[in-house]
Design a protein around this motif. Structure first.
Motif, PDB file in Angstrom:
ATOM      1  N   PHE A 192     -26.548 -44.015 -13.155  1.00  0.00           N
ATOM      2  CA  PHE A 192     -25.325 -43.163 -13.360  1.00  0.00           C
ATOM      3  C   PHE A 192     -24.131 -43.652 -12.680  1.00  0.00           C
ATOM      4  N   SER A 193     -22.937 -43.601 -13.297  1.00  0.00           N
ATOM      5  CA  SER A 193     -21.277 -43.802 -12.707  1.00  0.00           C
ATOM      6  C   SER A 193     -19.917 -43.172 -12.973  1.00  0.00           C
ATOM      7  N   PHE A 194     -19.388 -42.232 -12.226  1.00  0.00           N
ATOM      8  CA  PHE A 194     -18.092 -41.460 -12.999  1.00  0.00           C
ATOM      9  C   PHE A 194     -16.856 -42.048 -11.948  1.00  0.00           C
ATOM     10  N   ILE A 195     -16.002 -42.070 -12.503  1.00  0.00           N
ATOM     11  CA  ILE A 195     -14.989 -41.983 -11.788  1.00  0.00           C
ATOM     12  C   ILE A 195     -14.218 -40.705 -12.750  1.00  0.00           C
ATOM     13  N   ASN A 196     -13.000 -39.582 -12.027  1.00  0.00           N
ATOM     14  CA  ASN A 196     -12.119 -38.667 -12.293  1.00  0.00           C
ATOM     15  C   ASN A 196     -11.352 -39.223 -13.440  1.00  0.00           C
ATOM     16  N   PRO A 197     -10.902 -39.337 -14.420  1.00  0.00           N
ATOM     17  CA  PRO A 197      -9.957 -39.557 -15.617  1.00  0.00           C
ATOM     18  C   PRO A 197      -8.520 -38.982 -14.724  1.00  0.00           C
TER      19      PRO A 197
ATOM     20  N   GLU B 162      -8.976 -42.225 -11.993  1.00  0.00           N
ATOM     21  CA  GLU B 162      -8.547 -43.967 -12.483  1.00  0.00           C
ATOM     22  C   GLU B 162      -7.013 -44.391 -13.085  1.00  0.00           C
TER      23      GLU B 162
END
Length: 67
Positions: free
Chosen positions: A54-59, A62
């Motif tokens: 799982f990987s997530f960066i708030n747009p 970013e």
């Protein structure tokens, strides 16, 4: 009866935009933010397999990074 009460309360909340904060009281809004302490040993002792891959960066964040 309790569920209906909660639904009635929720339906009375309005939000005009993503940055609308009118549903929060002034005391809450006047508090300075505090970062919470995280216990590294506790986090490392927890099973993290549910987050494998799982990987997530708030747009929005970013976009800031790419400037």
């Amino acid at each position: 009866k309790k569920i209906q009460f909660v639904l009635n309360c929720l339906s009375s909340l309005t939000q005009k935009s993503a940055s609308d904060y009118n549903n929060f009281d002034r005391e809450f809004l006047s508090e300075k933010p505090k970062l919470s302490y995280s216990d590294k040993n506790l986090i490392e002792s927890m099973d993290q397999s549910a987050f494998a891959g799982f990987s997530f960066i708030n747009p929005k964040f970013e976009q800031i990074l790419n400037k």
